[in-house]
Scaffold this motif. Structure first.
Motif, PDB file in Angstrom:
ATOM      1  N   VAL A 129     -33.344  28.571  43.417  1.00  0.00           N
ATOM      2  CA  VAL A 129     -33.021  28.479  41.986  1.00  0.00           C
ATOM      3  C   VAL A 129     -33.772  27.303  41.364  1.00  0.00           C
ATOM      4  O   VAL A 129     -33.924  26.249  41.977  1.00  0.00           O
ATOM      5  CB  VAL A 129     -31.480  28.377  41.777  1.00  0.00           C
ATOM      6  CG1 VAL A 129     -30.877  27.181  42.467  1.00  0.00           C
ATOM      7  CG2 VAL A 129     -31.126  28.355  40.297  1.00  0.00           C
ATOM      8  N   GLY A 130     -34.264  27.529  40.151  1.00  0.00           N
ATOM      9  CA  GLY A 130     -34.913  26.459  39.403  1.00  0.00           C
ATOM     10  C   GLY A 130     -33.860  25.466  38.922  1.00  0.00           C
ATOM     11  O   GLY A 130     -32.808  25.883  38.434  1.00  0.00           O
ATOM     12  N   GLU A 131     -34.158  24.185  39.029  1.00  0.00           N
ATOM     13  CA  GLU A 131     -33.137  23.198  38.658  1.00  0.00           C
ATOM     14  C   GLU A 131     -32.821  23.245  37.163  1.00  0.00           C
ATOM     15  O   GLU A 131     -31.738  22.849  36.746  1.00  0.00           O
ATOM     16  CB  GLU A 131     -33.561  21.796  39.147  1.00  0.00           C
ATOM     17  CG  GLU A 131     -34.101  20.858  38.140  1.00  0.00           C
ATOM     18  CD  GLU A 131     -34.564  19.527  38.717  1.00  0.00           C
ATOM     19  OE1 GLU A 131     -35.724  19.170  38.474  1.00  0.00           O
ATOM     20  OE2 GLU A 131     -33.748  18.840  39.363  1.00  0.00           O
ATOM     21  N   GLU A 132     -33.745  23.796  36.356  1.00  0.00           N
ATOM     22  CA  GLU A 132     -33.514  23.889  34.906  1.00  0.00           C
ATOM     23  C   GLU A 132     -33.133  25.310  34.480  1.00  0.00           C
ATOM     24  O   GLU A 132     -33.247  25.656  33.308  1.00  0.00           O
ATOM     25  CB  GLU A 132     -34.784  23.453  34.165  1.00  0.00           C
ATOM     26  CG  GLU A 132     -35.225  22.036  34.481  1.00  0.00           C
ATOM     27  CD  GLU A 132     -36.590  21.688  33.870  1.00  0.00           C
ATOM     28  OE1 GLU A 132     -37.142  22.505  33.117  1.00  0.00           O
ATOM     29  OE2 GLU A 132     -37.089  20.592  34.168  1.00  0.00           O
ATOM     30  N   ASP A 133     -32.707  26.122  35.425  1.00  0.00           N
ATOM     31  CA  ASP A 133     -32.353  27.517  35.104  1.00  0.00           C
ATOM     32  C   ASP A 133     -31.069  27.541  34.279  1.00  0.00           C
ATOM     33  O   ASP A 133     -30.005  27.161  34.760  1.00  0.00           O
ATOM     34  CB  ASP A 133     -32.178  28.313  36.408  1.00  0.00           C
ATOM     35  CG  ASP A 133     -31.948  29.796  36.154  1.00  0.00           C
ATOM     36  OD1 ASP A 133     -31.612  30.180  35.013  1.00  0.00           O
ATOM     37  OD2 ASP A 133     -32.105  30.577  37.107  1.00  0.00           O
ATOM     38  N   ALA A 134     -31.181  28.028  33.036  1.00  0.00           N
ATOM     39  CA  ALA A 134     -30.012  28.087  32.157  1.00  0.00           C
ATOM     40  C   ALA A 134     -29.311  29.448  32.231  1.00  0.00           C
ATOM     41  O   ALA A 134     -28.195  29.591  31.754  1.00  0.00           O
ATOM     42  CB  ALA A 134     -30.440  27.816  30.713  1.00  0.00           C
ATOM     43  N   VAL A 135     -29.962  30.455  32.813  1.00  0.00           N
ATOM     44  CA  VAL A 135     -29.380  31.804  32.873  1.00  0.00           C
ATOM     45  C   VAL A 135     -28.497  31.923  34.120  1.00  0.00           C
ATOM     46  O   VAL A 135     -27.357  32.392  34.054  1.00  0.00           O
ATOM     47  CB  VAL A 135     -30.501  32.879  32.915  1.00  0.00           C
ATOM     48  CG1 VAL A 135     -29.896  34.276  32.949  1.00  0.00           C
ATOM     49  CG2 VAL A 135     -31.440  32.727  31.732  1.00  0.00           C
ATOM     50  N   PRO A 181     -27.622  29.178  36.659  1.00  0.00           N
ATOM     51  CA  PRO A 181     -27.830  27.764  36.996  1.00  0.00           C
ATOM     52  C   PRO A 181     -27.640  27.445  38.482  1.00  0.00           C
ATOM     53  O   PRO A 181     -27.054  28.242  39.231  1.00  0.00           O
ATOM     54  CB  PRO A 181     -26.758  27.049  36.171  1.00  0.00           C
ATOM     55  CG  PRO A 181     -26.220  28.057  35.216  1.00  0.00           C
ATOM     56  CD  PRO A 181     -26.474  29.402  35.789  1.00  0.00           C
ATOM     57  N   PRO A 182     -28.140  26.275  38.911  1.00  0.00           N
ATOM     58  CA  PRO A 182     -28.064  25.894  40.328  1.00  0.00           C
ATOM     59  C   PRO A 182     -26.666  26.007  40.936  1.00  0.00           C
ATOM     60  O   PRO A 182     -26.535  26.361  42.103  1.00  0.00           O
ATOM     61  CB  PRO A 182     -28.555  24.441  40.324  1.00  0.00           C
ATOM     62  CG  PRO A 182     -29.505  24.395  39.170  1.00  0.00           C
ATOM     63  CD  PRO A 182     -28.924  25.318  38.131  1.00  0.00           C
ATOM     64  N   ASP A 183     -25.623  25.760  40.162  1.00  0.00           N
ATOM     65  CA  ASP A 183     -24.265  25.867  40.715  1.00  0.00           C
ATOM     66  C   ASP A 183     -23.954  27.280  41.195  1.00  0.00           C
ATOM     67  O   ASP A 183     -23.234  27.456  42.187  1.00  0.00           O
ATOM     68  CB  ASP A 183     -23.229  25.486  39.653  1.00  0.00           C
ATOM     69  CG  ASP A 183     -22.951  23.995  39.702  1.00  0.00           C
ATOM     70  OD1 ASP A 183     -23.489  23.326  40.617  1.00  0.00           O
ATOM     71  OD2 ASP A 183     -22.207  23.518  38.821  1.00  0.00           O
ATOM     72  N   VAL A 227     -32.462  26.461  48.246  1.00  0.00           N
ATOM     73  CA  VAL A 227     -33.549  25.567  47.845  1.00  0.00           C
ATOM     74  C   VAL A 227     -33.541  25.485  46.320  1.00  0.00           C
ATOM     75  O   VAL A 227     -33.584  26.516  45.645  1.00  0.00           O
ATOM     76  CB  VAL A 227     -34.919  26.075  48.349  1.00  0.00           C
ATOM     77  CG1 VAL A 227     -36.050  25.212  47.799  1.00  0.00           C
ATOM     78  CG2 VAL A 227     -34.960  26.083  49.877  1.00  0.00           C
ATOM     79  N   VAL A 228     -33.453  24.270  45.794  1.00  0.00           N
ATOM     80  CA  VAL A 228     -33.505  24.056  44.337  1.00  0.00           C
ATOM     81  C   VAL A 228     -34.913  23.571  43.995  1.00  0.00           C
ATOM     82  O   VAL A 228     -35.415  22.623  44.591  1.00  0.00           O
ATOM     83  CB  VAL A 228     -32.432  23.036  43.893  1.00  0.00           C
ATOM     84  CG1 VAL A 228     -32.513  22.814  42.384  1.00  0.00           C
ATOM     85  CG2 VAL A 228     -31.033  23.522  44.284  1.00  0.00           C
ATOM     86  N   ILE A 229     -35.545  24.249  43.036  1.00  0.00           N
ATOM     87  CA  ILE A 229     -36.936  23.942  42.687  1.00  0.00           C
ATOM     88  C   ILE A 229     -36.961  23.024  41.460  1.00  0.00           C
ATOM     89  O   ILE A 229     -36.507  23.426  40.377  1.00  0.00           O
ATOM     90  CB  ILE A 229     -37.711  25.246  42.358  1.00  0.00           C
ATOM     91  CG1 ILE A 229     -37.560  26.286  43.469  1.00  0.00           C
ATOM     92  CG2 ILE A 229     -39.175  24.942  42.056  1.00  0.00           C
ATOM     93  CD1 ILE A 229     -38.385  26.075  44.701  1.00  0.00           C
ATOM     94  N   PRO A 230     -37.508  21.824  41.615  1.00  0.00           N
ATOM     95  CA  PRO A 230     -37.555  20.895  40.479  1.00  0.00           C
ATOM     96  C   PRO A 230     -38.491  21.369  39.362  1.00  0.00           C
ATOM     97  O   PRO A 230     -39.442  22.112  39.626  1.00  0.00           O
ATOM     98  CB  PRO A 230     -38.099  19.592  41.089  1.00  0.00           C
ATOM     99  CG  PRO A 230     -38.083  19.781  42.567  1.00  0.00           C
ATOM    100  CD  PRO A 230     -38.078  21.259  42.830  1.00  0.00           C
ATOM    101  N   ARG A 231     -38.226  20.949  38.160  1.00  0.00           N
ATOM    102  CA  ARG A 231     -39.079  21.204  36.991  1.00  0.00           C
ATOM    103  C   ARG A 231     -39.332  22.692  36.751  1.00  0.00           C
ATOM    104  O   ARG A 231     -40.401  23.093  36.278  1.00  0.00           O
ATOM    105  CB  ARG A 231     -40.423  20.464  37.145  1.00  0.00           C
ATOM    106  CG  ARG A 231     -40.289  18.948  37.122  1.00  0.00           C
ATOM    107  CD  ARG A 231     -41.565  18.252  37.583  1.00  0.00           C
ATOM    108  NE  ARG A 231     -42.731  18.660  36.814  1.00  0.00           N
ATOM    109  CZ  ARG A 231     -43.068  18.193  35.620  1.00  0.00           C
ATOM    110  NH1 ARG A 231     -42.322  17.284  35.038  1.00  0.00           N
ATOM    111  NH2 ARG A 231     -44.143  18.624  35.008  1.00  0.00           N
ATOM    112  N   ALA A 232     -38.371  23.531  37.099  1.00  0.00           N
ATOM    113  CA  ALA A 232     -38.517  24.980  36.891  1.00  0.00           C
ATOM    114  C   ALA A 232     -37.219  25.542  36.334  1.00  0.00           C
ATOM    115  O   ALA A 232     -36.130  25.028  36.620  1.00  0.00           O
ATOM    116  CB  ALA A 232     -38.858  25.684  38.206  1.00  0.00           C
ATOM    117  N   GLY A 233     -37.350  26.615  35.537  1.00  0.00           N
ATOM    118  CA  GLY A 233     -36.190  27.283  34.971  1.00  0.00           C
ATOM    119  C   GLY A 233     -35.902  28.591  35.685  1.00  0.00           C
ATOM    120  O   GLY A 233     -36.007  28.682  36.913  1.00  0.00           O
TER     121      GLY A 233
END
Ligand code: MLT
Length: 265
Positions: free
Chosen positions: A210-216, A218-220, A235-241
């Motif tokens: 998941v992208g750390e900036e994913d608003a649809v 989200p990482p949680d 795996v959380v991907i930094p600087r990605a949505g």
């Protein structure tokens, strides 16, 4: 362009690379081109099949309603035609919903799961109502209505600020999808079942990304999914949505490569 006739419809797909079969399943309102950054970079380890789901891109646009089970049956038919017994299923967002449906129906055909920027829960009543509102707008205005409704939420803040040209390129690709297929997909998403109960029964190695900036999704949500699936890693991907695989392809591919390497060892 290779195509397969499955369940009476034509599915367009790309097939490239050598190694473990990976079936890449795109999200909404996207297409098989979503996976270009993976197909190329992982060509030494994965035999990639990237397909346009029914109603998307160059594939047939049969009458609706579409269902997640129907997309899954199409993909099983495609694997049959290609002579692939078991594949890794990699689905992003709506592609993840399809991957869950596929696993629920044909677990013996799945060698591993890559669940990217997706969720196991069904729609809330508000989300479902919103999908039907978007359907009405598509009926009036065409594909543009779907792209306008989804595009702003697909990319993370970093990409929107730093790479507007990437957003524009993908917007143009999204516009090539037929309106009727997008309506079918929105119905399928609105009516999809909750998969919380499926998670503990998933027996194959699973990578949740998941992208750390994913608003649809989200990482949680990714964290919950990974905790619920017995052999999963997150795996959380930094600087990605939400489109982590195109926003940060190097980090995404590194996670996938490590996962595939362990599978083939
Ligand atoms: C997608 O990216 O496939 C969609 O945003 C998923 C959704 O709307 O639930």
């Amino acid at each position: 362009m290779p195509f397969a006739t499955v369940n009476g419809i034509r599915l367009i797909y790309d097939i490239r690379g050598q190694g473990i079969p990976v079936l890449w399943i795109h999200g909404f309102p996207l297409g098989r081109w979503l996976w270009d950054p993976q197909v190329e970079a992982l060509g030494d380890i994965a035999r990639s099949i990237a397909v346009d789901l029914r109603g998307f891109g160059g594939s047939s646009v049969p009458e609706g309603p579409y269902m997640m089970d129907g997309y899954a049956a199409d993909l099983r038919g495609l694997l049959d035609i290609l002579g692939i017994d078991r594949a890794v299923l990699a689905g992003l967002s709506m592609g993840g919903y399809v991957a869950f449906a596929f696993y629920a129906a044909y677990p013996e055909r799945v060698r591993g799961l890559i669940l990217a920027d997706t969720r196991h829960q069904a729609d809330t009543p508000e989300a479902r109502a919103n999908r039907y509102a978007v359907i009405e707008r598509i009926q009036a205005e065409g594909t543009r209505a779907a792209v306008e409704a989804f595009l702003p939420r697909l990319f993370g803040g970093t990409t929107q600020r730093e790479r507007p040209e990437l957003v524009e390129t993908l917007r143009r690709k999204m516009m090539t999808n037929p309106a009727a297929g997008l309506i079918g997909a929105l119905q399928a998403m609105a009516e999809r079942p909750d998969r919380t109960g499926l998670l503990p029964s998933i027996q194959v190695p699973t990578l949740v990304i998941v992208g750390e900036e994913d608003a649809v999704t989200p990482p949680d949500v990714g964290r919950q999914m990974a905790e619920g699936i017995p052999h999963a890693r997150l795996v959380v991907i930094p600087r990605a949505g939400h489109l982590a695989n195109v926003e940060a392809p190097e980090a995404f591919n590194e996670a996938v490569r490590a996962f595939l390497q362990e599978l083939v060892e």
